[in-house]
Design a protein around this motif. Structure first.
Motif, PDB file in Angstrom:
ATOM      1  N   ARG A   9      10.797  14.798 -47.602  1.00  0.00           N
ATOM      2  CA  ARG A   9      10.582  15.009 -46.162  1.00  0.00           C
ATOM      3  C   ARG A   9       9.333  14.254 -45.701  1.00  0.00           C
ATOM      4  N   MET A  10       8.244  14.375 -46.440  1.00  0.00           N
ATOM      5  CA  MET A  10       7.009  13.720 -46.031  1.00  0.00           C
ATOM      6  C   MET A  10       7.149  12.200 -46.073  1.00  0.00           C
ATOM      7  N   LYS A  11       7.909  11.676 -47.026  1.00  0.00           N
ATOM      8  CA  LYS A  11       8.148  10.225 -47.061  1.00  0.00           C
ATOM      9  C   LYS A  11       8.910   9.784 -45.823  1.00  0.00           C
ATOM     10  N   ARG A  12       9.924  10.573 -45.417  1.00  0.00           N
ATOM     11  CA  ARG A  12      10.673  10.263 -44.185  1.00  0.00           C
ATOM     12  C   ARG A  12       9.761  10.331 -42.964  1.00  0.00           C
ATOM     13  N   VAL A  26      -1.337   6.312 -33.469  1.00  0.00           N
ATOM     14  CA  VAL A  26      -1.315   5.779 -34.828  1.00  0.00           C
ATOM     15  C   VAL A  26      -1.626   6.969 -35.730  1.00  0.00           C
ATOM     16  N   CYS A  27      -0.833   7.151 -36.777  1.00  0.00           N
ATOM     17  CA  CYS A  27      -1.058   8.282 -37.681  1.00  0.00           C
ATOM     18  C   CYS A  27      -0.778   7.806 -39.100  1.00  0.00           C
ATOM     19  N   TYR A  28      -1.720   8.102 -39.989  1.00  0.00           N
ATOM     20  CA  TYR A  28      -1.594   7.617 -41.358  1.00  0.00           C
ATOM     21  C   TYR A  28      -2.183   8.647 -42.316  1.00  0.00           C
ATOM     22  N   SER A  33      -2.687  10.813 -49.387  1.00  0.00           N
ATOM     23  CA  SER A  33      -2.179  12.180 -49.520  1.00  0.00           C
ATOM     24  C   SER A  33      -1.057  12.444 -48.522  1.00  0.00           C
ATOM     25  N   PHE A  34      -0.138  13.324 -48.880  1.00  0.00           N
ATOM     26  CA  PHE A  34       0.880  13.773 -47.931  1.00  0.00           C
ATOM     27  C   PHE A  34       0.473  15.101 -47.287  1.00  0.00           C
ATOM     28  N   THR A  35      -0.733  15.559 -47.545  1.00  0.00           N
ATOM     29  CA  THR A  35      -1.165  16.835 -46.985  1.00  0.00           C
ATOM     30  C   THR A  35      -2.224  16.684 -45.905  1.00  0.00           C
ATOM     31  N   ARG A  36      -2.730  15.468 -45.724  1.00  0.00           N
ATOM     32  CA  ARG A  36      -3.728  15.256 -44.674  1.00  0.00           C
ATOM     33  C   ARG A  36      -3.519  13.888 -44.049  1.00  0.00           C
ATOM     34  N   PHE A  37      -3.485  13.891 -42.729  1.00  0.00           N
ATOM     35  CA  PHE A  37      -3.290  12.666 -41.973  1.00  0.00           C
ATOM     36  C   PHE A  37      -4.397  12.539 -40.934  1.00  0.00           C
ATOM     37  N   CYS A  38      -4.647  11.314 -40.529  1.00  0.00           N
ATOM     38  CA  CYS A  38      -5.539  11.048 -39.405  1.00  0.00           C
ATOM     39  C   CYS A  38      -4.688  10.440 -38.302  1.00  0.00           C
ATOM     40  N   ALA A  39      -4.742  11.033 -37.134  1.00  0.00           N
ATOM     41  CA  ALA A  39      -4.038  10.475 -35.980  1.00  0.00           C
ATOM     42  C   ALA A  39      -5.074   9.943 -35.004  1.00  0.00           C
ATOM     43  N   GLN A  40      -4.757   8.843 -34.380  1.00  0.00           N
ATOM     44  CA  GLN A  40      -5.573   8.297 -33.301  1.00  0.00           C
ATOM     45  C   GLN A  40      -4.682   8.211 -32.080  1.00  0.00           C
ATOM     46  N   SER A 104      12.656  22.102 -37.566  1.00  0.00           N
ATOM     47  CA  SER A 104      13.292  20.852 -37.141  1.00  0.00           C
ATOM     48  C   SER A 104      12.296  19.906 -36.465  1.00  0.00           C
ATOM     49  N   LEU A 105      11.137  20.431 -36.064  1.00  0.00           N
ATOM     50  CA  LEU A 105      10.098  19.572 -35.489  1.00  0.00           C
ATOM     51  C   LEU A 105       9.407  18.815 -36.622  1.00  0.00           C
ATOM     52  N   ASN A 106       8.664  17.777 -36.268  1.00  0.00           N
ATOM     53  CA  ASN A 106       7.951  17.018 -37.284  1.00  0.00           C
ATOM     54  C   ASN A 106       6.594  16.569 -36.757  1.00  0.00           C
TER      55      ASN A 106
END
Length: 166
Positions: A9-12, A26-28, A33-40, A104-106
């Motif tokens: 799921r996280m890869k998708r 932008v979010c990466y 890690s698949f447990t923490r992201f930074c969004a701008q 169903s949200l992401n």
């Protein structure tokens, strides 16, 4: 995060964020890690946040997607639905019955909702009552203060005023 469902799921979700991100976002992953992201998030056009760049910390809980991601503004923002430490009052960031999170949200749809909230604050469900009152009763003062905060903290050509540096 031993669930066999979590990693695919996280890869998708990462593919969606890379190839079809929400407009102005932008979010990466942080540190791969698949447990923490930074969004701008680029401040929405025709708002006091326009031309600002706002960083948001996105943390993925162990029970995701059964529970929502945790999001918090790192860049200070003057907004009735965001408090002074960056916590966000947004219904899809909360579990039912008080919230409207659904598996169903992401991350992408949640960041889109956050952009909409930035452009269209909800003063009837505020985190900061005084800013919500100002938004309702003295819109020009609210817009002035929000623009000043954006210029001070969120402009790309200077230090963004990240709370992480304070």
């Amino acid at each position: 995060m031993s669930s066999s469902y979590f990693l695919p799921r996280m890869k998708r979700e990462l593919e969606i964020l890379e190839h079809d991100p929400p407009p102005g976002v932008v979010c990466y992953p942080v540190d791969g890690s698949f447990t923490r992201f930074c969004a701008q998030i680029k401040g929405p056009k025709d708002t006091p946040y326009e031309d600002g760049m706002f960083k948001v910390d996105v943390q993925i809980p162990a029970r995701y997607p059964m529970e929502p991601p945790r999001m918090q503004f790192i860049t200070p923002i003057y907004h009735p639905n965001v408090d002074d430490v960056g916590r966000i009052c947004l219904d899809i960031l909360k579990m039912p019955p008080n919230g409207s999170w659904k598996p169903s949200l992401n991350i992408s749809t949640t960041l889109t909702s956050l952009c909409i909230l930035m452009a269209d604050p909800n003063p009837d469900d505020p985190l900061l009552v005084e800013i919500a009152s100002e938004f309702k009763e003295n819109r020009s003062l609210f817009l002035q203060k929000a623009k000043e905060a954006t210029l001070k903290h969120a402009m790309e050509n200077k230090d963004s005023g990240d709370r992480s540096n304070q």
